[in-house]
Design an enzyme around this catalytic site. Structure first.
Site, mmCIF file in Angstrom:
data_model
loop_
_atom_site.group_PDB
_atom_site.id
_atom_site.type_symbol
_atom_site.label_atom_id
_atom_site.label_comp_id
_atom_site.label_asym_id
_atom_site.label_seq_id
_atom_site.Cartn_x
_atom_site.Cartn_y
_atom_site.Cartn_z
ATOM 1 N N GLU A 1 0.830 -1.214 0.000
ATOM 2 C CA GLU A 1 0.000 0.000 0.000
ATOM 3 C C GLU A 1 0.862 1.262 0.000
ATOM 4 O O GLU A 1 0.626 2.185 -0.790
ATOM 5 C CB GLU A 1 -0.913 0.030 1.238
ATOM 6 C CG GLU A 1 -1.931 -1.094 1.332
ATOM 7 C CD GLU A 1 -2.982 -1.044 0.234
ATOM 8 O OE1 GLU A 1 -3.010 -0.069 -0.531
ATOM 9 O OE2 GLU A 1 -3.770 -1.999 0.137
ATOM 10 N N ASN B 1 1.342 3.874 -3.112
ATOM 11 C CA ASN B 1 0.959 5.283 -2.946
ATOM 12 C C ASN B 1 2.079 6.222 -3.394
ATOM 13 O O ASN B 1 1.811 7.255 -4.016
ATOM 14 C CB ASN B 1 0.599 5.571 -1.486
ATOM 15 C CG ASN B 1 -0.823 5.151 -1.154
ATOM 16 O OD1 ASN B 1 -1.585 4.782 -2.032
ATOM 17 N ND2 ASN B 1 -1.171 5.203 0.117
ATOM 18 N N ARG C 1 -9.103 3.931 -8.006
ATOM 19 C CA ARG C 1 -8.568 3.786 -6.656
ATOM 20 C C ARG C 1 -9.763 3.787 -5.709
ATOM 21 O O ARG C 1 -10.781 4.462 -5.971
ATOM 22 C CB ARG C 1 -7.615 4.929 -6.278
ATOM 23 C CG ARG C 1 -6.491 5.236 -7.246
ATOM 24 C CD ARG C 1 -5.790 4.043 -7.813
ATOM 25 N NE ARG C 1 -5.258 3.142 -6.810
ATOM 26 C CZ ARG C 1 -4.622 2.009 -7.143
ATOM 27 N NH1 ARG C 1 -4.471 1.654 -8.405
ATOM 28 N NH2 ARG C 1 -4.158 1.236 -6.200
HETATM 29 N N1 LIG Z 1 2.841 9.033 -0.904
HETATM 30 C C1 LIG Z 1 1.818 9.863 -1.143
HETATM 31 N N2 LIG Z 1 2.052 11.061 -1.755
HETATM 32 C C2 LIG Z 1 1.018 11.920 -2.008
HETATM 33 N N3 LIG Z 1 -0.273 11.666 -1.690
HETATM 34 C C3 LIG Z 1 -0.557 10.505 -1.072
HETATM 35 C C4 LIG Z 1 0.469 9.543 -0.768
HETATM 36 N N4 LIG Z 1 -0.120 8.494 -0.163
HETATM 37 C C5 LIG Z 1 -1.432 8.765 -0.091
HETATM 38 N N5 LIG Z 1 -1.719 9.982 -0.633
HETATM 39 C C6 LIG Z 1 -3.050 10.628 -0.695
HETATM 40 O O1 LIG Z 1 -3.900 9.981 0.239
HETATM 41 C C7 LIG Z 1 -5.060 9.468 -0.419
HETATM 42 C C8 LIG Z 1 -5.527 8.199 0.276
HETATM 43 O O2 LIG Z 1 -4.576 7.142 0.106
HETATM 44 P P1 LIG Z 1 -5.089 5.629 0.149
HETATM 45 O O3 LIG Z 1 -3.946 4.741 -0.104
HETATM 46 O O4 LIG Z 1 -5.860 5.426 1.409
HETATM 47 O O5 LIG Z 1 -6.133 5.578 -1.049
HETATM 48 P P2 LIG Z 1 -5.838 5.560 -2.632
HETATM 49 O O6 LIG Z 1 -4.408 5.291 -2.882
HETATM 50 O O7 LIG Z 1 -6.407 6.795 -3.216
HETATM 51 O O8 LIG Z 1 -6.709 4.312 -3.112
HETATM 52 P P3 LIG Z 1 -6.329 2.754 -2.949
HETATM 53 O O9 LIG Z 1 -5.119 2.660 -2.048
HETATM 54 O O10 LIG Z 1 -7.532 2.132 -2.311
HETATM 55 O O11 LIG Z 1 -6.083 2.263 -4.302
HETATM 56 C C9 LIG Z 1 -4.659 9.310 -1.852
HETATM 57 O O12 LIG Z 1 -5.773 9.348 -2.728
HETATM 58 C C10 LIG Z 1 -3.724 10.505 -2.055
HETATM 59 O O13 LIG Z 1 -4.458 11.678 -2.284
HETATM 60 MG MG LIG Z 2 -3.388 3.726 -1.974
#
Ligand SMILES: Nc1ncnc2c1ncn2[C@@H]1O[C@H](COP(=O)(O)OP(=O)(O)OP(=O)(O)O)[C@@H](O)[C@H]1O
Ligand SMILES: [Mg+2]
Lengths: 116, 141
Positions: free
Chosen positions: B48, B52, B106
């Protein structure tokens, strides 16, 4: 190794193996959607029995295919999800929308039931 | 943190390296003899954080992701760091189902998965300053 595709009537079977992550779903999404459209399929049954690990990318992938089948009045089913995969899908409430089945036969039977 | 053993890897922010990162961390914690459940949870949570950084941190641009892992007794600490976009509102980002990229299928469940599969999750981030995710898990409960 690799994804195995199979057809019966308007049902597309997709057997996936290994670790279902962002990299893998990006490739799979394209091929599953292409086959689903080109072969004019209506339902998708995913066999996850060889999927060892799945992260949240799998949630988006499954829900995305659910939408494709739903647009055609069809259904998406999951077969053979292990406890870790099930736990991730449950966190997002996926099983309230996409049904989990014991085996392929049960899923096929459910595609034939036209319940609203 | 004081540690019995530690490692650091750096790799390009490309999706191919998500499986590499999982395999590297899995091999590193192998001496602790984790259960299949513990190992799967660690690998999924790590996946995860790395994903990200690839998708949101660098948004497909070039960049480097750093993964540091250490353990002390049965306590495993994993740190995933990028120098990308950063997060403006960390509390909002951590909410279940919140995603800034719904058009890319996502689901917004990544942080929730990390929280549930690990014992502790800390996110340090600011807009334009990159993101650092620190996760801890006690093995052998
Ligand atoms: N490393 C990162 N850099 C910039 N923004 C981030 C980062 N990690 C998370 N985010 C932000 O936090 C939000 C939530 O992250 P999360 O992993 O919970 O969901 P997602 O990645 O959007 O979807 P999924 O993981 O279910 O595919 C992301 O949509 C993004 O906006
Ligand atoms: Mg994610």
């Amino acid at each position: 190794m690799g994804t195995v595709y199979d057809f019966a009537g308007n049902i597309l079977f997709v057997k996936i193996d290994g670790e279902l992550d962002h990299h893998v779903t990006d490739g799979l999404r394209e091929s599953v959607d292409r086959i689903f459209e080109n072969k004019n399929m209506r339902h998708i049954i995913f066999d996850f029995s060889e999927v060892t690990l799945m992260d949240s990318s799998g949630i988006g992938f499954v829900m995305g295919r659910f939408k494709k089948t739903d647009e055609k009045g069809g259904k998406t089913f999951l077969v053979g999800t292990n406890p870790y995969v099930s736990k991730v899908l449950n966190m997002a409430g996926v099983f309230s929308i996409v049904k989990r089945c014991e085996n392929r036969e049960e899923a096929v039977r459910l595609t034939k039931m036209e319940v609203k | 943190m004081q540690a019995d053993n530690k490692m650091v890897i750096e790799f390009d922010a490309v999706s191919e390296n998500e499986s590499f990162a999982r395999a590297a961390v899995a091999a590193f914690v192998a001496p602790l003899d984790p259960t299949v459940e513990e190992l799967t949870e660690i690998k999924t949570a790590l996946s995860e954080a790395v994903t990200n950084s690839v998708i949101h941190g660098y948004e497909g641009r070039e960049g480097v992701i750093k993964v540091a892992c250490s353990y002390l007794g049965g306590m495993v600490e994993i740190c995933v760091e990028d120098q990308g976009e950063g997060i403006e509102n960390v509390d909002k980002a951590k909410e279940p189902l919140y995603t800034s990229k719904p058009e890319q299928e996502r689901s917004g469940m990544g942080f929730t998965v990390m929280e549930i599969f690990m014992d502790k999750l800390t996110v340090e981030s600011a807009k334009g300053k990159g993101t650092k995710v620190i996760m801890m898990k006690q093995l052998g409960r």
